[in-house]
Design a protein around this motif. Structure first.
Motif, PDB file in Angstrom:
ATOM      1  N   MET A 138       8.776  31.292 -64.579  1.00  0.00           N
ATOM      2  CA  MET A 138       9.209  30.435 -63.478  1.00  0.00           C
ATOM      3  C   MET A 138       8.583  29.065 -63.656  1.00  0.00           C
ATOM      4  O   MET A 138       8.761  28.411 -64.671  1.00  0.00           O
ATOM      5  N   GLN A 139       7.717  28.625 -62.732  1.00  0.00           N
ATOM      6  CA  GLN A 139       7.214  27.268 -62.845  1.00  0.00           C
ATOM      7  C   GLN A 139       6.213  27.056 -63.973  1.00  0.00           C
ATOM      8  O   GLN A 139       5.819  25.948 -64.254  1.00  0.00           O
ATOM      9  N   THR A 140       5.784  28.150 -64.622  1.00  0.00           N
ATOM     10  CA  THR A 140       4.905  27.990 -65.773  1.00  0.00           C
ATOM     11  C   THR A 140       5.672  27.973 -67.094  1.00  0.00           C
ATOM     12  O   THR A 140       5.080  27.927 -68.154  1.00  0.00           O
ATOM     13  N   GLN A 141       6.992  28.033 -67.022  1.00  0.00           N
ATOM     14  CA  GLN A 141       7.820  28.006 -68.228  1.00  0.00           C
ATOM     15  C   GLN A 141       7.585  26.700 -69.003  1.00  0.00           C
ATOM     16  O   GLN A 141       7.400  25.637 -68.428  1.00  0.00           O
ATOM     17  N   SER A 142       7.599  26.765 -70.314  1.00  0.00           N
ATOM     18  CA  SER A 142       7.218  25.587 -71.102  1.00  0.00           C
ATOM     19  C   SER A 142       8.221  25.258 -72.208  1.00  0.00           C
ATOM     20  O   SER A 142       7.883  24.590 -73.167  1.00  0.00           O
ATOM     21  N   THR A 143       9.462  25.721 -72.063  1.00  0.00           N
ATOM     22  CA  THR A 143      10.415  25.518 -73.152  1.00  0.00           C
ATOM     23  C   THR A 143      11.374  24.368 -72.905  1.00  0.00           C
ATOM     24  O   THR A 143      12.181  24.030 -73.772  1.00  0.00           O
ATOM     25  N   ALA A 144      11.305  23.747 -71.729  1.00  0.00           N
ATOM     26  CA  ALA A 144      12.275  22.690 -71.416  1.00  0.00           C
ATOM     27  C   ALA A 144      11.891  21.373 -72.076  1.00  0.00           C
ATOM     28  O   ALA A 144      10.731  21.083 -72.315  1.00  0.00           O
ATOM     29  N   THR A 145      12.902  20.561 -72.355  1.00  0.00           N
ATOM     30  CA  THR A 145      12.628  19.228 -72.862  1.00  0.00           C
ATOM     31  C   THR A 145      12.321  18.295 -71.725  1.00  0.00           C
ATOM     32  O   THR A 145      12.683  18.536 -70.580  1.00  0.00           O
ATOM     33  N   THR A 146      11.638  17.206 -72.016  1.00  0.00           N
ATOM     34  CA  THR A 146      11.295  16.198 -71.018  1.00  0.00           C
ATOM     35  C   THR A 146      11.636  14.846 -71.610  1.00  0.00           C
ATOM     36  O   THR A 146      11.935  14.718 -72.804  1.00  0.00           O
ATOM     37  N   PRO A 147      11.590  13.772 -70.805  1.00  0.00           N
ATOM     38  CA  PRO A 147      11.897  12.447 -71.335  1.00  0.00           C
ATOM     39  C   PRO A 147      10.928  11.966 -72.411  1.00  0.00           C
ATOM     40  O   PRO A 147      11.214  11.017 -73.117  1.00  0.00           O
ATOM     41  N   LEU A 148       9.754  12.597 -72.538  1.00  0.00           N
ATOM     42  CA  LEU A 148       8.809  12.157 -73.559  1.00  0.00           C
ATOM     43  C   LEU A 148       9.114  12.816 -74.905  1.00  0.00           C
ATOM     44  O   LEU A 148       9.545  13.965 -74.980  1.00  0.00           O
ATOM     45  N   GLN A 175     -11.477  20.115 -42.402  1.00  0.00           N
ATOM     46  CA  GLN A 175     -12.926  19.912 -42.523  1.00  0.00           C
ATOM     47  C   GLN A 175     -13.268  18.503 -43.007  1.00  0.00           C
ATOM     48  O   GLN A 175     -14.304  17.953 -42.655  1.00  0.00           O
ATOM     49  N   LYS A 176     -12.409  17.913 -43.802  1.00  0.00           N
ATOM     50  CA  LYS A 176     -12.716  16.630 -44.432  1.00  0.00           C
ATOM     51  C   LYS A 176     -12.261  15.421 -43.620  1.00  0.00           C
ATOM     52  O   LYS A 176     -12.729  14.305 -43.862  1.00  0.00           O
ATOM     53  N   GLY A 177     -11.328  15.625 -42.694  1.00  0.00           N
ATOM     54  CA  GLY A 177     -10.785  14.470 -41.986  1.00  0.00           C
ATOM     55  C   GLY A 177      -9.903  13.608 -42.867  1.00  0.00           C
ATOM     56  O   GLY A 177      -9.719  12.417 -42.603  1.00  0.00           O
ATOM     57  N   LEU A 178      -9.350  14.188 -43.900  1.00  0.00           N
ATOM     58  CA  LEU A 178      -8.443  13.533 -44.838  1.00  0.00           C
ATOM     59  C   LEU A 178      -7.192  14.380 -44.960  1.00  0.00           C
ATOM     60  O   LEU A 178      -7.201  15.569 -44.603  1.00  0.00           O
ATOM     61  N   PRO A 179      -6.103  13.832 -45.464  1.00  0.00           N
ATOM     62  CA  PRO A 179      -4.933  14.677 -45.667  1.00  0.00           C
ATOM     63  C   PRO A 179      -5.150  15.673 -46.789  1.00  0.00           C
ATOM     64  O   PRO A 179      -5.827  15.383 -47.776  1.00  0.00           O
ATOM     65  N   GLY A 180      -4.572  16.858 -46.636  1.00  0.00           N
ATOM     66  CA  GLY A 180      -4.513  17.775 -47.754  1.00  0.00           C
ATOM     67  C   GLY A 180      -3.473  17.285 -48.744  1.00  0.00           C
ATOM     68  O   GLY A 180      -2.502  16.630 -48.374  1.00  0.00           O
ATOM     69  N   VAL A 181      -3.683  17.602 -50.012  1.00  0.00           N
ATOM     70  CA  VAL A 181      -2.734  17.200 -51.053  1.00  0.00           C
ATOM     71  C   VAL A 181      -2.333  18.429 -51.857  1.00  0.00           C
ATOM     72  O   VAL A 181      -3.184  19.188 -52.323  1.00  0.00           O
ATOM     73  N   VAL A 182      -1.018  18.606 -51.990  1.00  0.00           N
ATOM     74  CA  VAL A 182      -0.463  19.712 -52.768  1.00  0.00           C
ATOM     75  C   VAL A 182       0.372  19.125 -53.891  1.00  0.00           C
ATOM     76  O   VAL A 182       1.183  18.213 -53.672  1.00  0.00           O
ATOM     77  N   ILE A 183       0.172  19.633 -55.103  1.00  0.00           N
ATOM     78  CA  ILE A 183       1.024  19.268 -56.240  1.00  0.00           C
ATOM     79  C   ILE A 183       1.849  20.498 -56.606  1.00  0.00           C
ATOM     80  O   ILE A 183       1.298  21.557 -56.928  1.00  0.00           O
ATOM     81  N   THR A 184       3.160  20.353 -56.515  1.00  0.00           N
ATOM     82  CA  THR A 184       4.043  21.442 -56.930  1.00  0.00           C
ATOM     83  C   THR A 184       4.813  21.008 -58.174  1.00  0.00           C
ATOM     84  O   THR A 184       4.876  19.828 -58.502  1.00  0.00           O
ATOM     85  N   THR A 185       5.410  21.972 -58.817  1.00  0.00           N
ATOM     86  CA  THR A 185       6.395  21.625 -59.821  1.00  0.00           C
ATOM     87  C   THR A 185       7.739  21.442 -59.122  1.00  0.00           C
ATOM     88  O   THR A 185       7.851  21.564 -57.899  1.00  0.00           O
ATOM     89  N   SER A 186       8.753  21.128 -59.883  1.00  0.00           N
ATOM     90  CA  SER A 186      10.077  20.884 -59.310  1.00  0.00           C
ATOM     91  C   SER A 186      10.720  22.204 -58.881  1.00  0.00           C
ATOM     92  O   SER A 186      10.270  23.294 -59.244  1.00  0.00           O
ATOM     93  N   GLY A 187      11.780  22.109 -58.112  1.00  0.00           N
ATOM     94  CA  GLY A 187      12.571  23.276 -57.748  1.00  0.00           C
ATOM     95  C   GLY A 187      11.814  24.320 -56.962  1.00  0.00           C
ATOM     96  O   GLY A 187      11.388  24.071 -55.832  1.00  0.00           O
ATOM     97  N   PRO A 188      11.627  25.521 -57.525  1.00  0.00           N
ATOM     98  CA  PRO A 188      11.033  26.618 -56.757  1.00  0.00           C
ATOM     99  C   PRO A 188       9.619  26.315 -56.282  1.00  0.00           C
ATOM    100  O   PRO A 188       9.224  26.771 -55.210  1.00  0.00           O
ATOM    101  N   GLY A 189       8.862  25.560 -57.066  1.00  0.00           N
ATOM    102  CA  GLY A 189       7.505  25.235 -56.641  1.00  0.00           C
ATOM    103  C   GLY A 189       7.502  24.451 -55.347  1.00  0.00           C
ATOM    104  O   GLY A 189       6.758  24.753 -54.414  1.00  0.00           O
ATOM    105  N   LEU A 190       8.333  23.430 -55.273  1.00  0.00           N
ATOM    106  CA  LEU A 190       8.424  22.632 -54.053  1.00  0.00           C
ATOM    107  C   LEU A 190       8.939  23.465 -52.890  1.00  0.00           C
ATOM    108  O   LEU A 190       8.375  23.437 -51.792  1.00  0.00           O
ATOM    109  N   LEU A 191      10.013  24.217 -53.131  1.00  0.00           N
ATOM    110  CA  LEU A 191      10.602  24.991 -52.035  1.00  0.00           C
ATOM    111  C   LEU A 191       9.640  26.056 -51.529  1.00  0.00           C
ATOM    112  O   LEU A 191       9.623  26.364 -50.334  1.00  0.00           O
ATOM    113  N   ASN A 192       8.808  26.613 -52.400  1.00  0.00           N
ATOM    114  CA  ASN A 192       7.813  27.594 -51.965  1.00  0.00           C
ATOM    115  C   ASN A 192       6.790  26.988 -51.010  1.00  0.00           C
ATOM    116  O   ASN A 192       6.182  27.697 -50.199  1.00  0.00           O
ATOM    117  N   ALA A 193       6.567  25.695 -51.107  1.00  0.00           N
ATOM    118  CA  ALA A 193       5.553  25.030 -50.273  1.00  0.00           C
ATOM    119  C   ALA A 193       6.093  24.602 -48.917  1.00  0.00           C
ATOM    120  O   ALA A 193       5.322  24.145 -48.063  1.00  0.00           O
TER     121      ALA A 193
END
Length: 548
Positions: free
Chosen positions: A1-11, A78-96
Motif C-alpha cells: 500500500m503506501q509503502t510500495q516503492s515501484t512507482a515512477t516519480t518526476p525525479l 501538551q505543547k500548545g502548538l499544532p500537531g503535524v501529520v505527514i501522509t502519503t497520497s491517496g489512502p494515507g491521506l484518506l486514512n487520516a
C-alpha cells in the motif's frame, strides 16, 4: 500500500534536491517550534521525510494514519502548538481524515501535509499509484481549508496562514497538498519567508461591550462561569476572575482543568449533570467563555439562566449558538478575561460554599454507573495530581474518569466529547507522553475502544515510552447494547469476543496484568505507574459489579 516503492516519480533515478519544497515547508514548521511529526513514510512523501533528521524533527511512525492524527492531537495539547501529520497520497491521506474530522469538531489545531499527483495529471484516471479522484476536495469537505499549492512559496504561505488561524481564530485542522513535481523540485521560496511570524496581541473586547459586562458582573449576586475549551488560553486569570466574583466555575469536558479542580470555586467538568445545569440556571448572570454549549455536553439538559447571559468567544458567529446571549464579548479569551479582571478589581464578596453542590454532583455521577464510578475513584486515589488521562468514547470515560479523576492542569484529560470517536485514547496518550515525558500518562478506555487502535501499542513500545493502559472490559459495546435494549432490539453485533489482553500486551513487548479481583486493581495500577515501559491492565467490569 503506501509503502510500495515501484512507482515512477518526476525525479530521475538517484537525483537529490535537498533545497526543495519539502525542505521549505518543514523548515518553516521547525521555525514555529515543531520538533515532532506523526505519520507513515510512503513512496510519494519521502521528500518531506528526507529533511526531518537534518532539521531536528522527530518522526513518530504510527501503525495507521488515524493513529497519527490522534497522536498529533495529544502532542499538540501538551505543547500548545499544532500537531503535524505527514501522509502519503491517496489512502494515507484518506486514512487520516477521521482524525481531521475530530480536530474540526473539537476545535484542535492540526496540519496535514500530503503529496499530490504532479501538475497536469489532475483527474487523469490513468491508474497511477494511489490515484484518487480529488484528494484536495475530499479533505476540504472535512477540514477548515484544503489547499493544493503550485510552488514552494505557496506552500510556505499556507503554513503561515495555518498559524494565523491557530493563534487568532478558532483552531481547526488544515490540509496542504504539494504536487509531486513541486515537492521534489528546487524551492523558489526565499529563506527569509521561512521565518516564523511574531505573535501579535490577542483581540480585546470593544470598550462599550466591556463596560456593560463589567456593570452586570459587579451587580450580580449569584454569578456563574461556564468555561469551555476556548477559555483555556486565559490561564490563571480565569481563576482570579472567579475569585473576584466569587463565581462557581463549571467546565465542559474540553474545558476540564481550565481552573484547577481542587480550587474551592471549581465544580469540575460535569455540565452534563442536572445539578450543574441547575446551578447555571439559577445564575443572575451566566458568563460563558469559549463554549458552543453543544448538546453533546448537555446530555439532553437545558441551560436557561434566570439572568442575562454574557458570552466570550473568538467568533461573532458563536454569540448565539445553542444559547442566546444578552451581551457578546468577541475576541481572544485571554485578553478579554484579563480586561474583565482589571475592571472588576477585588470587590468584597461573601465566600461561596459549594460543598452541597459538589456532593450532589458526585452522587448524581455515581448513580449513572456505580461500578464504573468505583473503578475511576480507585484509579484517582493512586494517580499523581499531574497525571494526563487519556479517554475514548467509552463508558469508563464519560461515566467514570470524567467525573472522578480531577485535573489540576488544562489539556490533561484527552477526550473528544462531541465527535465521540473510538480509537482516540491510546494514540492521543502516546502523543501526550512524547510531548510531556516528565508527566505520568494513563490511558483508561473500554475494550471496544482499545481494539480500534490496538496496533498502536507497538508504537508506544517502539518509542520507548513509560505508558500505562487500563482496558476496562464490559464485553463489547455496552452503550450500544443498552441503546438496542431501549428500542426493543435484541443484542446484535455488540457482544464481542475478547483476546487475552495480558498476553497481547506481552506479545507487543509490554507487560500485561490480568486483574482477577477488584481489590487488586488499585495496587496493580500503582505498581505499573512505578514501572518502566508499556503496562496493560485488563480490568473486567464484572469484578466491580460483584463488589458493589
Amino acid at each position: 500500500m503506501q509503502t510500495q516503492s515501484t512507482a515512477t516519480t518526476p525525479l530521475e533515478d538517484n537525483v537529490q534536491v535537498t533545497n526543495n519544497a519539502g525542505y521549505a515547508v518543514l523548515k518553516t514548521l521547525r521555525n514555529y517550534g515543531i520538533d515532532t511529526i506523526f505519520g507513515i513514510p510512503g513512496t510519494h512523501n519521502l521528500e518531506f521525510y528526507r529533511h526531518l533528521a537534518p532539521l531536528g524533527i522527530h518522526p513518530v511512525t504510527t501503525r495507521h494514519e488515524q493513529g497519527a492524527g490522534y497522536g498529533a492531537d495529544g502532542w499538540a495539547q501538551q505543547k500548545g502548538l499544532p500537531g503535524v501529520v505527514i501522509t502519503t497520497s491517496g489512502p494515507g491521506l484518506l486514512n487520516a481524515l477521521s482524525a481531521a474530522g475530530t480536530a474540526y469538531c473539537e476545535s484542535r489545531p492540526l496540519i496535514i501535509l500530503s503529496p499530490g499527483v504532479p501538475e497536469g495529471e489532475e483527474f487523469a484516471d490513468i491508474g497511477s499509484l494511489h490515484e484518487t479522484k480529488d484528494s484536495t476536495a475530499a479533505a476540504g469537505a472535512i477540514v477548515q481549508w484544503s489547499r493544493r499549492v503550485h510552488s514552494a512559496t505557496e506552500a510556505v504561505a499556507a503554513v503561515h496562514d495555518a498559524f494565523e488561524i491557530f493563534r487568532y481564530g478558532r483552531p481547526r485542522p488544515v490540509h496542504i497538498e504539494v504536487p509531486l513535481n513541486i515537492l521534489e523540485s528546487l524551492s523558489d521560496c526565499p529563506e527569509d519567508l521561512l521565518q516564523a511570524r511574531p505573535r501579535r496581541q490577542g483581540a480585546q473586547a470593544d470598550a462599550t461591550s466591556l463596560a456593560t459586562a463589567v456593570q452586570l458582573l459587579k451587580a450580580a449576586q449569584n454569578p456563574v462561569i461556564l468555561a469551555g475549551g476556548g477559555s483555556i488560553p486565559a490561564g490563571a486569570a480565569l481563576a482570579a476572575l472567579a475569585e473576584a466574583l466569587q463565581a462557581p466555575v463549571v467546565t465542559t469536558l474540553n474545558g476540564k482543568g481550565a481552573v484547577p479542580e481542587s480550587h474551592p470555586l471549581a465544580l469540575g467538568s460535569d455540565i452534563r449533570l442536572p445539578a450543574a445545569q441547575q446551578l447555571c440556571n439559577r445564575a443572575d448572570v451566566l458568563l460563558v467563555i469559549g463554549s458552543k454549549v453543544g448538546e453533546s455536553e448537555l446530555w439532553g439538559g437545558n441551560i436557561t439562566p434566570s439572568g442575562p447571559v454574557i458570552r466570550v468567544d473568538i467568533l461573532a458567529s458563536q454569540a448565539n449558538k445553542n444559547l442566546a446571549s444578552d451581551l457578546a464579548l468577541i475576541g481572544d479569551s485571554a485578553a478579554i478575561v484579563t480586561q474583565l479582571l482589571h475592571e472588576i478589581g477585588s470587590p468584597e464578596r461573601p465566600v461561596v460554599n459549594l460543598a452541597p453542590v459538589r456532593e450532589e454532583l458526585r452522587n448524581q455521577a455515581r448513580a449513572l454507573s456505580p461500578e464504573l464510578s468505583r473503578i475511576a475513584e480507585e484509579a484517582a486515589a493512586v494517580l499523581p495530581s499531574n497525571t494526563i488521562v487519556g479517554g475514548d468514547s467509552s463508558q469508563i470515560t464519560y461515566l467514570g474518569t470524567a467525573s472522578f479523576i480531577p485535573q489540576e492542569f488544562p489539556h490533561s484529560f484527552l477526550y473528544t466529547p462531541a465527535y465521540a470517536t473510538l480509537g482516540y485514547g491510546l494514540p492521543a496518550s502516546i502523543g501526550a507522553k512524547i510531548a510531556a515525558p516528565e508527566r505520568p500518562v494513563v490511558c483508561i478506555v473500554g475494550d471496544g475502544a482499545l481494539m480500534f487502535a490496538v496496533q498502536e501499542l507497538i508504537t508506544a513500545v517502539e518509542q520507548r515510552l513509560d505508558l500505562v493502559v487500563v482496558c476496562v472490559d464490559n464485553g463489547g459495546y455496552a452503550e450500544i447494547r443498552s441503546n438496542e435494549a431501549d428500542r426493543g432490539i435484541p443484542a446484535v453485533g455488540v457482544d464481542l469476543v475478547q483476546p487475552n489482553w495480558a498476553a497481547l500486551a506481552t506479545a507487543f513487548g509490554g507487560t500485561g496484568h490480568a486483574i482477577t479481583r477488584a481489590a487488586d486493581f488499585a495496587p496493580t495500577l500503582h505498581a505499573a505507574l512505578q514501572g518502566r515501559g508499556l503496562h496493560v491492565l485488563h480490568v473486567p467490569v464484572s469484578l466491580f459489579n460483584a463488589a458493589s
